[in-house]
Scaffold this motif. Structure first.
Motif, PDB file in Angstrom:
ATOM      1  N   GLU A 103       4.759  12.336  78.451  1.00  0.00           N
ATOM      2  CA  GLU A 103       4.759  11.850  79.837  1.00  0.00           C
ATOM      3  C   GLU A 103       4.131  10.459  79.915  1.00  0.00           C
ATOM      4  O   GLU A 103       4.591   9.595  80.660  1.00  0.00           O
ATOM      5  CB  GLU A 103       3.953  12.788  80.747  1.00  0.00           C
ATOM      6  CG  GLU A 103       4.667  14.056  81.109  1.00  0.00           C
ATOM      7  CD  GLU A 103       3.857  14.919  82.093  1.00  0.00           C
ATOM      8  OE1 GLU A 103       2.711  14.539  82.450  1.00  0.00           O
ATOM      9  OE2 GLU A 103       4.373  15.970  82.500  1.00  0.00           O
ATOM     10  N   TYR A 104       3.078  10.273  79.149  1.00  0.00           N
ATOM     11  CA  TYR A 104       2.385   8.982  79.183  1.00  0.00           C
ATOM     12  C   TYR A 104       3.284   7.870  78.641  1.00  0.00           C
ATOM     13  O   TYR A 104       3.330   6.767  79.195  1.00  0.00           O
ATOM     14  CB  TYR A 104       1.085   9.073  78.388  1.00  0.00           C
ATOM     15  CG  TYR A 104       0.065   8.031  78.774  1.00  0.00           C
ATOM     16  CD1 TYR A 104      -0.735   8.209  79.895  1.00  0.00           C
ATOM     17  CD2 TYR A 104      -0.098   6.873  78.040  1.00  0.00           C
ATOM     18  CE1 TYR A 104      -1.675   7.258  80.268  1.00  0.00           C
ATOM     19  CE2 TYR A 104      -1.036   5.918  78.402  1.00  0.00           C
ATOM     20  CZ  TYR A 104      -1.817   6.117  79.516  1.00  0.00           C
ATOM     21  OH  TYR A 104      -2.750   5.172  79.890  1.00  0.00           O
ATOM     22  N   ALA A 107       5.705   7.086  81.261  1.00  0.00           N
ATOM     23  CA  ALA A 107       5.012   6.329  82.311  1.00  0.00           C
ATOM     24  C   ALA A 107       4.885   4.855  81.929  1.00  0.00           C
ATOM     25  O   ALA A 107       5.152   3.960  82.744  1.00  0.00           O
ATOM     26  CB  ALA A 107       3.626   6.929  82.569  1.00  0.00           C
ATOM     27  N   VAL A 222       0.925   5.224  70.929  1.00  0.00           N
ATOM     28  CA  VAL A 222       0.129   6.340  71.441  1.00  0.00           C
ATOM     29  C   VAL A 222      -0.389   7.192  70.294  1.00  0.00           C
ATOM     30  O   VAL A 222      -0.826   8.329  70.506  1.00  0.00           O
ATOM     31  CB  VAL A 222       0.957   7.248  72.383  1.00  0.00           C
ATOM     32  CG1 VAL A 222       1.169   6.584  73.731  1.00  0.00           C
ATOM     33  CG2 VAL A 222       2.276   7.662  71.748  1.00  0.00           C
ATOM     34  N   ASP A 248      -2.264   2.494  73.841  1.00  0.00           N
ATOM     35  CA  ASP A 248      -3.210   3.489  74.344  1.00  0.00           C
ATOM     36  C   ASP A 248      -4.265   3.792  73.286  1.00  0.00           C
ATOM     37  O   ASP A 248      -5.201   4.542  73.541  1.00  0.00           O
ATOM     38  CB  ASP A 248      -2.459   4.763  74.744  1.00  0.00           C
ATOM     39  CG  ASP A 248      -3.360   5.733  75.493  1.00  0.00           C
ATOM     40  OD1 ASP A 248      -4.079   5.283  76.405  1.00  0.00           O
ATOM     41  OD2 ASP A 248      -3.349   6.940  75.156  1.00  0.00           O
ATOM     42  N   THR A 270      -4.859   0.740  77.423  1.00  0.00           N
ATOM     43  CA  THR A 270      -5.445   1.871  78.147  1.00  0.00           C
ATOM     44  C   THR A 270      -6.293   2.670  77.170  1.00  0.00           C
ATOM     45  O   THR A 270      -6.057   2.657  75.959  1.00  0.00           O
ATOM     46  CB  THR A 270      -4.365   2.757  78.817  1.00  0.00           C
ATOM     47  OG1 THR A 270      -3.511   3.344  77.829  1.00  0.00           O
ATOM     48  CG2 THR A 270      -3.512   1.940  79.788  1.00  0.00           C
ATOM     49  N   SER A 274      -3.591   9.071  77.029  1.00  0.00           N
ATOM     50  CA  SER A 274      -2.364   9.888  77.030  1.00  0.00           C
ATOM     51  C   SER A 274      -2.670  11.371  76.929  1.00  0.00           C
ATOM     52  O   SER A 274      -2.024  12.184  77.570  1.00  0.00           O
ATOM     53  CB  SER A 274      -1.427   9.452  75.904  1.00  0.00           C
ATOM     54  OG  SER A 274      -1.979   9.785  74.648  1.00  0.00           O
ATOM     55  N   PHE A 277      -5.588  14.844  79.593  1.00  0.00           N
ATOM     56  CA  PHE A 277      -5.096  15.445  80.828  1.00  0.00           C
ATOM     57  C   PHE A 277      -6.044  16.519  81.352  1.00  0.00           C
ATOM     58  O   PHE A 277      -6.719  17.206  80.577  1.00  0.00           O
ATOM     59  CB  PHE A 277      -3.678  16.002  80.640  1.00  0.00           C
ATOM     60  CG  PHE A 277      -3.559  17.181  79.718  1.00  0.00           C
ATOM     61  CD1 PHE A 277      -3.558  18.485  80.201  1.00  0.00           C
ATOM     62  CD2 PHE A 277      -3.415  16.984  78.350  1.00  0.00           C
ATOM     63  CE1 PHE A 277      -3.435  19.562  79.350  1.00  0.00           C
ATOM     64  CE2 PHE A 277      -3.297  18.066  77.483  1.00  0.00           C
ATOM     65  CZ  PHE A 277      -3.308  19.352  77.986  1.00  0.00           C
TER      66      PHE A 277
ATOM     67  N   LYS B 114      -0.861   9.116  86.028  1.00  0.00           N
ATOM     68  CA  LYS B 114      -1.581   8.656  84.841  1.00  0.00           C
ATOM     69  C   LYS B 114      -2.652   7.619  85.187  1.00  0.00           C
ATOM     70  O   LYS B 114      -3.284   7.052  84.287  1.00  0.00           O
ATOM     71  CB  LYS B 114      -0.594   8.080  83.817  1.00  0.00           C
ATOM     72  CG  LYS B 114       0.526   9.042  83.423  1.00  0.00           C
ATOM     73  CD  LYS B 114       0.010  10.402  82.950  1.00  0.00           C
ATOM     74  CE  LYS B 114       1.136  11.360  82.602  1.00  0.00           C
ATOM     75  NZ  LYS B 114       0.640  12.719  82.273  1.00  0.00           N
ATOM     76  N   LEU B 116      -2.457   4.555  86.214  1.00  0.00           N
ATOM     77  CA  LEU B 116      -2.240   3.239  85.604  1.00  0.00           C
ATOM     78  C   LEU B 116      -2.852   2.098  86.420  1.00  0.00           C
ATOM     79  O   LEU B 116      -3.421   1.175  85.830  1.00  0.00           O
ATOM     80  CB  LEU B 116      -0.742   3.002  85.350  1.00  0.00           C
ATOM     81  CG  LEU B 116      -0.094   3.946  84.329  1.00  0.00           C
ATOM     82  CD1 LEU B 116       1.350   3.534  84.059  1.00  0.00           C
ATOM     83  CD2 LEU B 116      -0.865   3.974  83.015  1.00  0.00           C
ATOM     84  N   VAL B 133      -6.223  12.087  83.145  1.00  0.00           N
ATOM     85  CA  VAL B 133      -4.908  11.874  83.738  1.00  0.00           C
ATOM     86  C   VAL B 133      -4.340  13.223  84.169  1.00  0.00           C
ATOM     87  O   VAL B 133      -4.844  14.275  83.770  1.00  0.00           O
ATOM     88  CB  VAL B 133      -3.949  11.180  82.741  1.00  0.00           C
ATOM     89  CG1 VAL B 133      -4.525   9.840  82.293  1.00  0.00           C
ATOM     90  CG2 VAL B 133      -3.658  12.062  81.540  1.00  0.00           C
ATOM     91  N   ARG B 135      -1.078  15.883  84.450  1.00  0.00           N
ATOM     92  CA  ARG B 135       0.261  16.240  83.993  1.00  0.00           C
ATOM     93  C   ARG B 135       1.207  16.176  85.183  1.00  0.00           C
ATOM     94  O   ARG B 135       0.844  16.533  86.307  1.00  0.00           O
ATOM     95  CB  ARG B 135       0.266  17.676  83.427  1.00  0.00           C
ATOM     96  CG  ARG B 135      -0.372  17.846  82.064  1.00  0.00           C
ATOM     97  CD  ARG B 135       0.438  17.156  80.972  1.00  0.00           C
ATOM     98  NE  ARG B 135       1.860  17.400  81.109  1.00  0.00           N
ATOM     99  CZ  ARG B 135       2.494  18.474  80.627  1.00  0.00           C
ATOM    100  NH1 ARG B 135       1.851  19.383  79.956  1.00  0.00           N
ATOM    101  NH2 ARG B 135       3.799  18.615  80.806  1.00  0.00           N
TER     102      ARG B 135
END
Lengths: 315, 315
Positions: A103-104, A107, A222, A248, A270, A274, A277, B114, B116, B133, B135
Motif C-alpha cells: 500500500e505504501y 501511495a 522500501v 522509505d 520518509t 511503510s 501500520f 499514510k 504523507l 500509518v 492500512r
C-alpha cells in the motif's frame, strides 16, 4: 521442567505475550544488558529496528539461544558471522508487513504521479497553481525482489493498472533474471527496490543503473537503504537523469539532520513508515505466540531464514 | 452547402480539430466576443472551466447553436435557464476523465492514510520523525454519485482493498438510496463526493452530515465545490469531528490567496488537478471529432445531457 527463558530485546509493548504466562520465563533487556543475558536465553525475540546490537554482541562464550525471532522482515542486521555460523534457528515476520508495504509503494507512486508534494507546497503558499498530472494506469514498473514483499507490491501495482515485471536472483516462470534488469529498467516509469540486502544486492542501484533508466522514471526503495548508492541517486536526480525518487529507508537510520538527502530535488524521504501500520504489534505478537507454540511442541518452525542466503527462501 | 460553423470558446489547443478542415468553419472566440458570435454558430465547443460565460451570455436574441459540447464532465456551469429552455442539445466528455479522477481519489486516500503530508513537513524540517500509518485494505468508503465517475472511483477503491458503498438518487441493485446515506456515513473511513451539482445535491455535505461521520473519517471532493458547505467542513476539521479532508474542487475557483480554507488543519486543497492529466487534450479532441462526425451524418449524438436533471442519465 522449568519454563524456557524468552529474552525480549527492547521491544515495543506486545500485550499478547501475556499468553505465554506460566509457559515462558520472560526477561526484558536492553542493548547494554544483552551480552550478559544471552547465555541464559532459550529464545531471543528482537525488533528488527534493534537488531544491530545482536550482530555486534553475539560473539562471546557461553550458551546461546537456540532460536532467534526477528519481528520484522529484513534479517541482515542480526545476521553477523557469529549467528550465521551458529546452530541457532532464525525466523522472521513474513506475512505481517507485505500488504502494508505494498500500500505504501502504491501511495508513493500515486503521490509522485499526481504531483502531490508540489500541490502541498502550493497550498502552503496559498496559491491555486494549475498543473498537469500523470496517469498511472498503462505505465510500467520493474519490481526487484521476488519474496513476499516484492510479489505483494507487484500485485498492488497491477491493481492500479500498472504493468509489472518482477526481477529475481534467477529467471523462472513469471520472474526475470538479473540479465534482463537493464533492458527492463530502460523502459519502466517506476522502479521499486524490494529485495533483501545480501552481498549480491548491496549497492545494486548505482550510477550506471540510474543512467539506464528513463528520464521519466521514478525510483522507490522500501527494502533496505544499502541497496542504493545514495550519492549516485542524488546525482541522478540533480542531473535529471530520472524524474523522482522516494526512499522509505536509507543506509543510515535515522537520517541525520545534516544529511544532504533531505533536500535533493524531487526526492521524498520518509522514516521507514511503510511497515509501521497501526495494529502491527498485535499481528507480530500473535505470530510470535504461534511460532512459540510450534517450538514448544517440538514442531518445525516456519518463516525460517536461510542464514547463508540471508532471507527466507521458497519464492 | 457551406460548412457549418464551429464556435470554439477559449479552448486550450486541440491539435486534432485539424481533422475538421474543410468540413467546419472554425471560429475562435473569448468570453467578451461570445454574445456577438453565438447567432452565427451551428455548434459551440466549450471547456468546462470557461463555461460560466455561456450560462451568463446565452440570453439574448438571434439564432443559437443547435449543439453545445462541454469538454468536461460537470455541465451545471453552462446550464442556465436560457440554454435549459432552448432546443439545443448539450453533450459532455463522459468517458475521458473517469479513470484519471479515480486514480486521484486513490492517491488522496492513500496519502492521508499514510500521513504523507506530515512526512513532507518532517522532511522540510530535516527530521526523521517516527509515526504510524493506517492500512487502507479492510477499511470502508461511501461514494456519493453513481455516474461513470462515481462508479470508476468505487472500482478503484475496491482494487486497493476498500469496501465501497455507492449512494445514488434512487436505490437500485448495487446502489443505496439517499435514505441509507446517514447510516453509511456513520461507519465509513472514507467519504467521496462524486455527484453532479443539482438542486438536490447543492450543499449536501453540511454540518449535520459531517457530524454523523466517524472521528476517523476523511472526506474527499473531486466533483463540484458547491456540494460542500465549506465553512461547516472547516468547523468539523477544527473540532476534530472528522480526521481529515481533501478538496480538489472548491465553490470558488481559483481559491483566493485570502481564503481561510488554505490552512484548515488536516485539509488538503489541490487545484482541480484530478482530471488534468497529460494527454487529455488529445482524448477530448478525438471524442469531439467523433461526435462531430455523428452530427454531420445526422446520427444520434451520445453523451447527451438531460438538461432538466443536469447530467447524462443512464446509470
Amino acid at each position: 521442567m522449568p519454563a524456557p527463558t524468552l529474552l525480549v530485546l527492547d521491544a515495543d509493548p506486545l500485550p499478547r505475550l501475556g499468553r505465554l504466562t506460566g509457559r515462558a520465563r520472560i526477561v526484558h533487556t536492553d542493548a547494554a544488558g544483552l551480552p550478559a543475558r544471552l547465555p541464559e536465553a532459550d529464545v531471543l525475540l528482537v525488533w528488527d529496528t534493534a537488531a544491530d546490537v545482536v550482530r555486534e554482541r553475539w560473539a562471546g562464550a557461553g550458551a546461546r539461544p537456540a532460536w532467534v525471532h526477528v519481528a520484522g522482515v529484513p534479517v541482515d542486521r542480526v545476521l553477523g558471522l557469529g549467528l550465521a555460523a551458529s546452530d541457532a534457528v532464525v525466523t522472521n515476520a513474513r506475512g505481517v508487513f507485505e500488504e502494508a508495504v505494498a500500500e505504501y509503494v502504491v501511495a508513493l507512486v500515486l503521490a509522485m504521479a499526481k504531483g502531490l508534494p508540489a500541490a502541498w507546497e502550493a497550498q502552503r503558499a496559498r496559491e491555486w497553481r494549475h498543473r498537469e498530472v500523470l496517469r498511472v494506469g498503462g505505465t510500467r514498473a520493474v519490481v526487484v525482489g521476488t519474496g513476499p514483499v516484492g510479489r505483494t507490491v507487484a500485485r498492488a501495482l497491477k491493481a492500479v493498472g500498472v504493468g509489472v515485471a518482477l526481477v529475481g536472483r534467477v529467471a523462472r516462470t513469471g520472474v526475470h533474471g538479473p540479465g534482463d534488469l537493464d533492458r527492463l529498467l530502460a523502459r519502466a516509469e517506476w522502479v521499486v527496490a524490494a529485495a533483501p540486502l545480501t552481498e549480491a544486492t548491496r549497492g545494486m542501484f548505482d550510477a550506471r543503473r540510474f543512467g539506464v533508466m528513463l528520464p521519466s522514471a521514478r525510483f522507490v526503495n522500501v527494502a533496505r537503504g544499502e541497496l542504493v548508492d545514495e550519492e549516485a541517486l542524488a546525482g541522478a536526480l540533480r542531473r535529471r537523469w530520472i524524474a523522482g525518487a522516494a526512499l522509505d529507508v536509507t543506509a543510515r537510520q535515522p537520517l541525520a539532520p545534516g544529511s544532504p538527502l533531505w533536500d535533493v530535488p524531487d526526492l521524498l524521504v520518509t522514516p521507514r513508515a511503510s511497515g509501521a501500520f497501526v495494529g502491527r504489534h498485535d499481528r507480530l505478537a500473535a505470530q510470535f505466540v504461534e511460532l512459540w507454540e510450534r517450538w514448544e511442541a517440538g514442531r518445525r518452525l516456519v518463516n525460517v531464514v536461510d542464514k547463508a542466503r540471508g532471507y527466507v527462501p521458497g519464492y
